[in-house]
Design an enzyme around this catalytic site. Structure first.
Site, short mmCIF file in Angstrom:
data_model
loop_
_atom_site.label_atom_id
_atom_site.label_comp_id
_atom_site.label_asym_id
_atom_site.label_seq_id
_atom_site.Cartn_x
_atom_site.Cartn_y
_atom_site.Cartn_z
N GLY A 159 14.63 108.75 33.99
CA GLY A 159 15.05 109.98 33.30
C GLY A 159 14.34 110.28 31.99
O GLY A 159 14.83 111.09 31.20
N THR A 160 13.19 109.67 31.77
CA THR A 160 12.48 109.94 30.50
C THR A 160 12.09 111.42 30.38
O THR A 160 12.21 112.01 29.30
CB THR A 160 11.20 109.09 30.37
OG1 THR A 160 10.47 109.17 31.59
CG2 THR A 160 11.52 107.64 30.07
N GLY A 161 11.62 112.00 31.49
CA GLY A 161 11.18 113.40 31.45
C GLY A 161 12.35 114.35 31.22
O GLY A 161 12.24 115.32 30.46
N CYS A 162 13.48 114.07 31.88
CA CYS A 162 14.68 114.90 31.72
C CYS A 162 15.13 114.85 30.26
O CYS A 162 15.47 115.86 29.64
CB CYS A 162 15.82 114.38 32.59
SG CYS A 162 15.40 114.18 34.32
N THR A 200 12.76 103.21 32.60
CA THR A 200 12.33 104.53 32.15
C THR A 200 12.92 105.63 33.03
O THR A 200 12.32 106.69 33.19
CB THR A 200 10.78 104.63 32.16
OG1 THR A 200 10.34 104.31 33.49
CG2 THR A 200 10.14 103.71 31.16
N LYS A 209 2.52 115.60 29.85
CA LYS A 209 3.05 114.31 29.37
C LYS A 209 2.22 113.14 29.90
O LYS A 209 1.91 113.10 31.08
CB LYS A 209 4.50 114.13 29.84
CG LYS A 209 5.45 115.16 29.31
CD LYS A 209 6.83 115.02 29.94
CE LYS A 209 6.83 115.25 31.42
NZ LYS A 209 8.17 115.38 32.01
N1 LIG Z 1 6.44 103.28 28.77
C1 LIG Z 1 6.48 104.29 27.90
N2 LIG Z 1 6.28 104.05 26.57
C2 LIG Z 1 6.32 105.05 25.68
N3 LIG Z 1 6.55 106.34 26.01
C3 LIG Z 1 6.73 106.64 27.29
C4 LIG Z 1 6.71 105.64 28.32
N4 LIG Z 1 6.96 106.23 29.51
C5 LIG Z 1 7.12 107.54 29.25
N5 LIG Z 1 6.96 107.80 27.92
C6 LIG Z 1 7.13 109.10 27.26
O1 LIG Z 1 8.32 109.68 27.78
C7 LIG Z 1 8.18 111.09 27.90
C8 LIG Z 1 8.40 111.49 29.36
O2 LIG Z 1 7.17 111.26 30.04
P1 LIG Z 1 7.01 110.84 31.56
O3 LIG Z 1 5.57 111.00 31.86
O4 LIG Z 1 7.66 109.51 31.77
O5 LIG Z 1 7.90 111.93 32.24
P2 LIG Z 1 8.40 111.98 33.70
O6 LIG Z 1 7.52 111.19 34.58
O7 LIG Z 1 8.60 113.43 33.99
O8 LIG Z 1 9.81 111.29 33.59
P3 LIG Z 1 10.98 111.24 34.71
O9 LIG Z 1 10.37 111.63 36.01
O10 LIG Z 1 11.47 109.84 34.63
O11 LIG Z 1 12.08 112.17 34.28
C9 LIG Z 1 6.80 111.40 27.36
O12 LIG Z 1 6.89 111.70 25.99
C10 LIG Z 1 6.02 110.11 27.58
O13 LIG Z 1 4.92 110.00 26.74
C1 LIG Z 2 18.71 114.72 39.60
C2 LIG Z 2 17.44 114.14 39.13
N1 LIG Z 2 16.61 114.87 38.35
C3 LIG Z 2 15.44 114.35 37.91
C4 LIG Z 2 15.06 113.06 38.22
C5 LIG Z 2 13.73 112.52 37.74
O1 LIG Z 2 13.83 111.30 37.06
P1 LIG Z 2 12.99 109.97 37.48
O2 LIG Z 2 11.57 110.40 37.74
O3 LIG Z 2 13.13 109.06 36.32
O4 LIG Z 2 13.61 109.42 38.75
C6 LIG Z 2 15.95 112.32 39.05
N2 LIG Z 2 15.66 111.07 39.42
N3 LIG Z 2 17.12 112.88 39.48
#
Ligand SMILES: Nc1ncnc2c1ncn2[C@@H]1O[C@H](COP(=O)(O)OP(=O)(O)OP(=O)(O)O)[C@@H](O)[C@H]1O
Ligand SMILES: Cc1ncc(COP(=O)(O)O)c(N)n1
Length: 266
Positions: free
Chosen positions: A206-209, A204, A173
């Site tokens: 929880g975007t990855g979750c 942003t 990602k």
């Molecule tokens: N500012 C942004 N604008 C558009 N898309 C984004 C943005 N930030 C993240 N994304 C998208 O959101 C999704 C999750 O990516 P990200 O790299 O943020 O995951 P992450 O770091 O594991 O998230 P988290 O740790 O918050 O759960 C991907 O599809 C990424 O391209």
């Molecule tokens: C319980 C739990 N699982 C996953 C994340 C990652 O999300 P983020 O990177 O946005 O803090 C979090 N903050 N908390």
């Protein structure tokens, strides 16, 4: 209704972890179930503590679900420590899992280690080979591969290395890239790109979750991996576009924007 299971940590402020997963499942019209691996003390400003759930309780939660209910897809998020990882892998291996999305959660946006440093090897050895798709962000892909990742070419190299660790597909990602949010899927031969413009927001959490749960929902409904990610990417982009502030720090994405709009709730 398709039945989806998340195995992850609880986020008390509701934007990430189990809470984001269940909201995402509901927004996709699938029935959400949860096995909680750890309870975090968390708000929009940070993570202030963790209580791990005992391996026995994690194992038994998984067993009672699989012994009773047919599960269409599983998503794994925060797994905290080696013992938890081994318990999950051993217990899941007793069942035939159709679709397994592994989000290798390591460090929260606020910098807290949600995976103990020494548990990295266990995650690589025990969970990656079971995964239908693994979804590292750039810092996670760096830790897993030992590469420094700054460009799309670096992301492709990382995807190739992670693919060799055993998952069927790898989605690296690009949410942490500067200009565009490009995610790259690798199936061992072909790279598929999922592009979206970078949305300028601090909210942003929880975007990855949310993305990994959306992918799991779509796989559970029978979509191909390429379609499942395409729809999930569209869903997370709309959720980020409509993200909002609920406290003093990093706010959540909007899991129900389209549904609320249709229902006249916005
Ligand atoms: N500012 C942004 N604008 C558009 N898309 C984004 C943005 N930030 C993240 N994304 C998208 O959101 C999704 C999750 O990516 P990200 O790299 O943020 O995951 P992450 O770091 O594991 O998230 P988290 O740790 O918050 O759960 C991907 O599809 C990424 O391209
Ligand atoms: C319980 C739990 N699982 C996953 C994340 C990652 O999300 P983020 O990177 O946005 O803090 C979090 N903050 N908390």
């Amino acid at each position: 209704m398709k039945k989806l299971l998340t195995i992850a940590g609880s986020d008390s402020c509701g934007g990430a972890g189990i809470q984001a997963d269940l909201k995402t499942f509901s927004a996709h019209g699938v029935f959400g179930m949860s096995v909680i691996t750890a309870v975090t003390v968390q708000n929009t400003q940070g993570v202030f503590g963790v209580q791990d759930i005992s391996p026995d309780i994690i194992q038994r939660q998984i067993e009672v679900i699989f012994d009773d209910i047919s599960v269409d897809a599983v998503k794994i998020g925060m797994v905290s420590k080696t013992e938890t990882i081994k318990t999950i892998a051993e217990t899941l291996s007793k069942y035939s899992i159709q679709n397994l999305v592994v989000d290798p959660v390591m460090v929260s946006k606020s910098g807290f280690h949600l995976l103990q440093l020494e548990a990295k090897e266990a995650l690589i050895t025990h969970l990656l080979p079971m995964a239908t798709v693994v979804t590292p962000n750039l810092p996670e892909a760096e830790v897993i591969t030992g590469l420094e990742i700054n460009t799309l070419e670096d992301m492709k190299k990382a995807a190739h290395i992670i693919y060799k660790m055993g998952p069927k597909y790898v989605l690296v990602k690009g949410g942490h890239l500067e200009d565009e949010a490009v995610d790259i899927l690798y199936d061992g031969t072909v790279f598929t790109y999922y592009n979206s413009p970078r949305i300028d927001t601090k909210n942003t959490h929880g975007t990855g979750c949310t993305l990994s749960s959306a992918i799991a929902s779509n796989l559970g409904k029978g979509l191909s991996i390429v379609e499942a990610i395409e729809k999930a990417k569209n869903y997370i982009t709309i959720a980020i576009e409509n993200s909002f502030s609920i406290g003093k720090g990093v706010g959540p994405t909007h899991h129900f924007y389209e549904l609320y709009k249709k229902a006249g709730l916005l």
